[in-house]
Design a protein around this motif. Structure first.
Motif, PDB file in Angstrom:
ATOM      1  N   MET A 109       0.759  -1.211  -0.065  1.00 15.46           N
ATOM      2  CA  MET A 109      -0.019  -0.062   0.042  1.00 15.46           C
ATOM      3  C   MET A 109       0.904   1.235  -0.065  1.00 15.46           C
ATOM      4  O   MET A 109       0.764   2.470  -0.672  1.00 15.46           O
ATOM      5  N   HIS A 110       1.984   1.289   0.938  1.00 19.75           N
ATOM      6  CA  HIS A 110       2.701   2.344   0.688  1.00 19.75           C
ATOM      7  C   HIS A 110       3.406   2.617  -0.423  1.00 19.75           C
ATOM      8  O   HIS A 110       3.896   3.838  -0.895  1.00 19.75           O
ATOM      9  N   GLN A 111       3.498   1.483  -1.378  1.00 20.05           N
ATOM     10  CA  GLN A 111       4.613   1.641  -2.569  1.00 20.05           C
ATOM     11  C   GLN A 111       3.600   2.222  -3.597  1.00 20.05           C
ATOM     12  O   GLN A 111       3.947   2.904  -4.486  1.00 20.05           O
ATOM     13  N   VAL A 112       2.476   1.703  -3.876  1.00 18.28           N
ATOM     14  CA  VAL A 112       1.348   1.921  -4.682  1.00 18.28           C
ATOM     15  C   VAL A 112       0.680   3.262  -4.416  1.00 18.28           C
ATOM     16  O   VAL A 112      -0.179   3.635  -5.300  1.00 18.28           O
ATOM     17  N   GLY A 113       0.430   3.448  -3.089  1.00 18.45           N
ATOM     18  CA  GLY A 113      -0.310   4.379  -2.787  1.00 18.45           C
ATOM     19  C   GLY A 113      -1.897   3.852  -2.374  1.00 18.45           C
ATOM     20  O   GLY A 113      -2.293   2.917  -2.664  1.00 18.45           O
ATOM     21  N   ALA A 114      -2.432   4.674  -1.208  1.00 17.97           N
ATOM     22  CA  ALA A 114      -3.526   4.184  -0.431  1.00 17.97           C
ATOM     23  C   ALA A 114      -4.900   4.025  -1.585  1.00 17.97           C
ATOM     24  O   ALA A 114      -5.658   3.172  -1.520  1.00 17.97           O
ATOM     25  N   ASP A 115      -4.600   4.968  -2.655  1.00 27.01           N
ATOM     26  CA  ASP A 115      -5.820   5.226  -3.532  1.00 27.01           C
ATOM     27  C   ASP A 115      -5.545   4.574  -4.638  1.00 27.01           C
ATOM     28  O   ASP A 115      -6.210   5.205  -5.781  1.00 27.01           O
ATOM     29  N   ALA A 116      -4.800   3.744  -4.826  1.00 28.59           N
ATOM     30  CA  ALA A 116      -4.286   3.144  -6.241  1.00 28.59           C
ATOM     31  C   ALA A 116      -5.469   2.305  -6.682  1.00 28.59           C
ATOM     32  O   ALA A 116      -6.131   1.643  -5.754  1.00 28.59           O
ATOM     33  N   PRO A 117      -5.631   2.018  -7.850  1.00 26.67           N
ATOM     34  CA  PRO A 117      -6.730   0.917  -8.497  1.00 26.67           C
ATOM     35  C   PRO A 117      -6.317  -0.432  -7.947  1.00 26.67           C
ATOM     36  O   PRO A 117      -5.136  -0.658  -7.595  1.00 26.67           O
ATOM     37  N   VAL A 118      -7.176  -1.141  -8.055  1.00 29.04           N
ATOM     38  CA  VAL A 118      -7.145  -2.664  -7.730  1.00 29.04           C
ATOM     39  C   VAL A 118      -6.088  -3.236  -8.303  1.00 29.04           C
ATOM     40  O   VAL A 118      -5.015  -3.972  -7.689  1.00 29.04           O
ATOM     41  N   THR A 119      -5.761  -2.939  -9.681  1.00 25.03           N
ATOM     42  CA  THR A 119      -5.157  -3.597 -10.541  1.00 25.03           C
ATOM     43  C   THR A 119      -3.190  -3.242 -10.156  1.00 25.03           C
ATOM     44  O   THR A 119      -2.597  -3.998 -10.074  1.00 25.03           O
ATOM     45  N   ALA A 120      -3.177  -2.104  -9.361  1.00 22.15           N
ATOM     46  CA  ALA A 120      -2.056  -1.747  -8.864  1.00 22.15           C
ATOM     47  C   ALA A 120      -1.508  -2.633  -7.711  1.00 22.15           C
ATOM     48  O   ALA A 120      -0.323  -2.987  -7.780  1.00 22.15           O
ATOM     49  N   TYR A 121      -2.397  -3.057  -6.963  1.00 18.24           N
ATOM     50  CA  TYR A 121      -2.122  -4.079  -5.792  1.00 18.24           C
ATOM     51  C   TYR A 121      -1.886  -5.379  -6.541  1.00 18.24           C
ATOM     52  O   TYR A 121      -0.797  -5.960  -6.254  1.00 18.24           O
ATOM     53  N   LEU A 122      -2.855  -5.858  -7.289  1.00 17.00           N
ATOM     54  CA  LEU A 122      -2.941  -7.292  -7.824  1.00 17.00           C
ATOM     55  C   LEU A 122      -1.825  -7.497  -8.847  1.00 17.00           C
ATOM     56  O   LEU A 122      -1.346  -8.686  -8.800  1.00 17.00           O
ATOM     57  N   GLU A 123      -1.103  -6.480  -9.147  1.00 19.11           N
ATOM     58  CA  GLU A 123      -0.111  -6.482 -10.341  1.00 19.11           C
ATOM     59  C   GLU A 123       1.269  -6.422  -9.435  1.00 19.11           C
ATOM     60  O   GLU A 123       2.367  -6.554 -10.436  1.00 19.11           O
ATOM     61  N   HIS A 124       1.298  -5.916  -8.331  1.00 16.67           N
ATOM     62  CA  HIS A 124       2.567  -5.734  -7.540  1.00 16.67           C
ATOM     63  C   HIS A 124       3.306  -7.088  -7.323  1.00 16.67           C
ATOM     64  O   HIS A 124       2.801  -8.064  -6.991  1.00 16.67           O
ATOM     65  N   GLN A 125       4.584  -6.867  -7.561  1.00 11.14           N
ATOM     66  CA  GLN A 125       5.212  -8.375  -7.754  1.00 11.14           C
ATOM     67  C   GLN A 125       5.350  -8.886  -6.056  1.00 11.14           C
ATOM     68  O   GLN A 125       5.541  -9.934  -5.811  1.00 11.14           O
TER      69      GLN A 125
END
Length: 170
Positions: A109-125
């Protein structure tokens, strides 16, 4: 953390005030456990993430909402779950598994941002490791509570009814 979209969320707006470092909150411990379990359940289920979060299915919040539910009332983003052994968590094993999940999810969350879209989380390594850590914690807590860890996650409305917060402001 800002709410994405207009759907009802479990977020309540602000943290509790503190006294001696512990939050002042009239929420019973079992409600805290229910919120933590709900978040871990959603964070641990890749099929749910695809079918609900990625598809935008209403009633389940989003990734940020789940993270918020995981740490908001418990302050697990500030201290170890070990602090709650005997209240929210039955033993050190549960606390260790929850801590591992919290750390992995918060790092993303700290790397992608709290309000990042779901895809940013799911695609994170690091997402597969976060999902696995959440799964281990979820299975431990659900099993200890006598529930099926493989049942589908409950909606936020059902969670609110279960915890007696059905009329709580979003």
């Amino acid at each position: 953390m800002a709410v994405q979209g207009s759907e009802k969320s479990s977020r309540r707006g602000r943290r509790s005030t503190t006294m001696g470092g512990m939050p002042l909150n009239d929420m019973p411990w079992w409600r805290w456990r229910s919120n933590v379990r709900s978040a871990l359940h959603m964070l641990s289920d890749p099929a749910f993430q695809q079918e609900a979060w990625l598809a935008g299915l209403p009633g389940y919040g989003d990734v940020t909402d789940a993270v918020y539910r995981l740490v908001e009332d418990t302050w697990l983003d500030n201290w170890s779950a070990e602090k709650y052994v005997g209240t929210i968590f039955r033993d050190s094993r549960e606390a260790q598994l929850v801590d591992a999940a919290v750390l992995r999810v918060l790092r993303i969350m700290h790397q992608v941002g709290a309000d990042a879209p779901v895809t940013a989380y799911l695609e994170h390594q690091g997402w597969p490791e976060a999902v696995q850590a959440a799964r281990e914690a979820h299975v431990q807590l659900a099993t200890a509570d006598g529930e099926d860890p493989d049942a589908a996650p409950r909606s936020l409305e059902v969670l609110a009814i279960m915890t007696g917060q059905a009329d709580a402001p979003a």
